[in-house]
Scaffold this active site. Structure first.
Site, PDB file in Angstrom:
ATOM      1  N   HIS A  56     -46.021 -73.660   5.640  1.00 35.47           N
ATOM      2  CA  HIS A  56     -46.759 -72.570   5.043  1.00 35.47           C
ATOM      3  C   HIS A  56     -47.254 -72.821   3.721  1.00 35.47           C
ATOM      4  O   HIS A  56     -48.384 -72.902   3.520  1.00 35.47           O
ATOM      5  CB  HIS A  56     -46.011 -71.162   4.899  1.00 35.47           C
ATOM      6  N   GLU A  57     -46.383 -73.169   2.655  1.00 36.79           N
ATOM      7  CA  GLU A  57     -46.859 -73.322   1.387  1.00 36.79           C
ATOM      8  C   GLU A  57     -47.659 -74.902   1.148  1.00 36.79           C
ATOM      9  O   GLU A  57     -48.686 -74.913   0.569  1.00 36.79           O
ATOM     10  CB  GLU A  57     -45.720 -73.436   0.325  1.00 36.79           C
ATOM     11  N   HIS A  60     -51.218 -73.914   1.970  1.00 35.44           N
ATOM     12  CA  HIS A  60     -52.058 -73.361   0.722  1.00 35.44           C
ATOM     13  C   HIS A  60     -52.290 -74.725  -0.207  1.00 35.44           C
ATOM     14  O   HIS A  60     -53.271 -74.662  -0.735  1.00 35.44           O
ATOM     15  CB  HIS A  60     -51.009 -72.599  -0.023  1.00 35.44           C
TER      16      HIS A  60
END
Length: 210
Positions: A56-57, A60
């Site tokens: 997920h990170e 980003h």
């Protein structure tokens, strides 16, 4: 200046202490075999949780790189750093508490605001960093952080959930291709256990009956 040991962190020590106490109580009431199985299950859950967080990170992070945003930190886990290194202006960190992670993007929102410390965001100065302009890399001048377009913010914010969804598809494909583990006893017609106080026992069923 000498770096403080991670084990001097009271939060980390409390976290480790709670785990030790929980394991000791579990072993006392359920035995070593059950405790080992529970710890293995817990480790699997933590591993999967951290895989989800990292992916997920990473979404980003890669989107911020692609949009030319300033990235301060890319951290996996929280707490005192077990390892950190700064590469091309980005500090990569592995924390001491295996729960979560974050990407520090000052042009999106300061960490102080995210952590609820409030106050008006201060104008921040930065070191020179490269941003992509018209396909070419151009170094920005030292000064206030450049503004980020709403579209870039949307792309960076959406990339995390997009990567999480893509990981879910990968897991689904793996389970579909490899198959789900099945216990052989699930397909057996041999009785493994009967509740002595239940109706099956009163009807005459016993462990080992087929």
């Amino acid at each position: 200046m000498k770096q403080r040991s991670v084990f001097a962190n009271p939060v980390l020590l409390g976290f480790i202490g709670c785990i030790i106490i929980f394991v000791a109580v579990f072993v006392y009431f359920h035995g070593y075999a059950s405790a080992g199985f529970a710890l293995l299950t817990f480790a699997e859950v933590v591993l999967l949780f951290n895989i989800l967080i990292i992916v997920h990170e990473l979404g980003h992070f890669l989107a911020a790189k692609w949009c030319g945003l300033k990235i301060d930190k890319f951290a996996i886990w929280f707490g005192e750093p077990l390892w950190s290194r700064k590469v091309y202006g980005v500090e990569y960190i592995i924390g001491s508490i295996p729960a979560g992670g974050y990407v520090a993007l000052p042009q999106m929102a300061s960490m102080e605001i995210i952590e609820g410390k409030g106050g008006e965001p201060e104008e921040k100065t930065i070191e020179p960093f490269a941003e992509r302009v018209g396909g070419d890399l151009k170094a920005t001048k030292v000064g206030a952080l450049p503004n980020v377009s709403p579209l870039d913010k949307i792309i960076v914010a959406f990339a995390g959930p997009l990567f999480s969804f893509a990981l879910a598809i990968v897991f689904a494909v793996v389970v579909w291709g490899v198959g789900k583990p099945v216990n052989g006893s699930d397909n057996s017609t041999t009785v493994g256990w009967v509740d002595p106080t239940g109706p099956a026992w009163k009807a005459g069923l016993r462990p080992g009956d087929t």
